[in-house]
Design a protein around this motif. Structure first.
Motif, PDB file in Angstrom:
ATOM      1  N   ASN A   1      32.444 -26.726 -48.287  1.00  0.00           N
ATOM      2  CA  ASN A   1      31.872 -25.460 -47.860  1.00  0.00           C
ATOM      3  C   ASN A   1      32.980 -24.399 -47.863  1.00  0.00           C
ATOM      4  O   ASN A   1      33.602 -24.121 -46.853  1.00  0.00           O
ATOM      5  CB  ASN A   1      31.258 -25.593 -46.459  1.00  0.00           C
ATOM      6  CG  ASN A   1      30.468 -24.378 -46.076  1.00  0.00           C
ATOM      7  OD1 ASN A   1      29.852 -23.747 -46.913  1.00  0.00           O
ATOM      8  ND2 ASN A   1      30.480 -24.045 -44.798  1.00  0.00           N
TER       9      ASN A   1
ATOM     10  N   SER B   1      29.065 -29.365 -48.323  1.00  0.00           N
ATOM     11  CA  SER B   1      27.892 -28.644 -48.777  1.00  0.00           C
ATOM     12  C   SER B   1      27.190 -29.446 -49.863  1.00  0.00           C
ATOM     13  O   SER B   1      27.840 -29.998 -50.747  1.00  0.00           O
ATOM     14  CB  SER B   1      28.305 -27.272 -49.320  1.00  0.00           C
ATOM     15  OG  SER B   1      27.189 -26.588 -49.793  1.00  0.00           O
TER      16      SER B   1
ATOM     17  N   GLN C   1      33.519 -29.386 -43.089  1.00  0.00           N
ATOM     18  CA  GLN C   1      32.185 -28.956 -43.489  1.00  0.00           C
ATOM     19  C   GLN C   1      32.004 -29.206 -44.980  1.00  0.00           C
ATOM     20  O   GLN C   1      32.788 -28.737 -45.795  1.00  0.00           O
ATOM     21  CB  GLN C   1      31.970 -27.480 -43.184  1.00  0.00           C
ATOM     22  CG  GLN C   1      31.932 -27.177 -41.714  1.00  0.00           C
ATOM     23  CD  GLN C   1      31.613 -25.724 -41.447  1.00  0.00           C
ATOM     24  OE1 GLN C   1      31.628 -24.899 -42.344  1.00  0.00           O
ATOM     25  NE2 GLN C   1      31.317 -25.414 -40.212  1.00  0.00           N
TER      26      GLN C   1
ATOM     27  N   LYS D   1      28.190 -20.058 -42.446  1.00  0.00           N
ATOM     28  CA  LYS D   1      28.079 -20.847 -41.221  1.00  0.00           C
ATOM     29  C   LYS D   1      26.708 -21.480 -41.032  1.00  0.00           C
ATOM     30  O   LYS D   1      26.564 -22.401 -40.233  1.00  0.00           O
ATOM     31  CB  LYS D   1      28.392 -19.972 -40.009  1.00  0.00           C
ATOM     32  CG  LYS D   1      29.847 -19.594 -39.931  1.00  0.00           C
ATOM     33  CD  LYS D   1      30.180 -18.955 -38.623  1.00  0.00           C
ATOM     34  CE  LYS D   1      31.660 -18.637 -38.576  1.00  0.00           C
ATOM     35  NZ  LYS D   1      32.038 -18.018 -37.320  1.00  0.00           N
TER      36      LYS D   1
ATOM     37  N   LEU E   1      24.332 -27.123 -45.720  1.00  0.00           N
ATOM     38  CA  LEU E   1      25.532 -27.399 -44.933  1.00  0.00           C
ATOM     39  C   LEU E   1      25.439 -28.763 -44.247  1.00  0.00           C
ATOM     40  O   LEU E   1      24.437 -29.108 -43.641  1.00  0.00           O
ATOM     41  CB  LEU E   1      25.712 -26.302 -43.888  1.00  0.00           C
ATOM     42  CG  LEU E   1      27.029 -26.235 -43.162  1.00  0.00           C
ATOM     43  CD1 LEU E   1      28.172 -26.026 -44.143  1.00  0.00           C
ATOM     44  CD2 LEU E   1      27.005 -25.087 -42.180  1.00  0.00           C
TER      45      LEU E   1
ATOM     46  N   LYS F   1      27.839 -30.957 -41.613  1.00  0.00           N
ATOM     47  CA  LYS F   1      29.023 -30.899 -40.760  1.00  0.00           C
ATOM     48  C   LYS F   1      29.415 -32.301 -40.337  1.00  0.00           C
ATOM     49  O   LYS F   1      28.599 -33.070 -39.854  1.00  0.00           O
ATOM     50  CB  LYS F   1      28.751 -30.037 -39.533  1.00  0.00           C
ATOM     51  CG  LYS F   1      28.503 -28.587 -39.859  1.00  0.00           C
ATOM     52  CD  LYS F   1      28.271 -27.765 -38.627  1.00  0.00           C
ATOM     53  CE  LYS F   1      28.022 -26.314 -39.003  1.00  0.00           C
ATOM     54  NZ  LYS F   1      27.778 -25.491 -37.814  1.00  0.00           N
TER      55      LYS F   1
END
Length: 146
Positions: free
Chosen positions: A44, A34, A32, A15, A20, A22
């Motif tokens: 993610n 990555s 999400q 999280k 990350l 978003k």
């Protein structure tokens, strides 16, 4: 020194980590992504995570020529980052590179679940390395007829 299990690492970083990204869509549904290395789909998720899994695959362009770098992680060298990756550079035509990637990923039982992702990444990298041909453009003969 004991190594930390991948599932525990994933629970710690899923999280909140520096890789990350978003993206919020319509409503509350968000996707999400990555930016971490060794993540083929840039999603993610635990399956594609380059941080939490011991066996990861990287495919990226290498140098100015049309060579592609295929790197896999060594499972025994997890606490030695300098010697963690096994790198091989491929300078062949696309079908031979695809066969080499498939052999490395699937036939060696390394990560058969990532075969489709590795081939998709290889295709995208190979497509991005192609140089547009410069030269005289051919005229459209149908446009000249009247």
């Amino acid at each position: 020194m004991a190594t930390v299990p991948g599932q525990l690492i994933w629970e710690a970083v899923k999280k909140n980590n520096c890789f990350l990204v978003k993206q919020f869509g319509k409503g509350t549904a968000g996707v999400q992504f990555s930016k971490e290395p060794n993540n083929l789909y840039n999603l993610n998720s635990y399956k594609h995570s380059g941080l939490a899994n011991k066996k990861t695959i990287t495919i990226q362009g290498e140098g100015k020529d049309q060579s592609v770098l295929l790197a896999t992680t060594k499972t025994k060298k997890q606490n030695k980052p300098s010697s963690l990756l096994h790198k091989s550079i491929m300078k062949k035509e696309f079908p031979r590179m695809a066969k080499a990637v498939k052999n490395q990923v699937t036939d060696n039982y390394y990560r058969p679940d990532l075969t489709k992702a590795a081939l998709a990444r290889l295709s995208a990298v190979h497509r991005s390395l192609k140089v547009a041909k410069s030269g005289v453009k051919k005229r459209n003969r149908q446009a000249l007829k009247k």
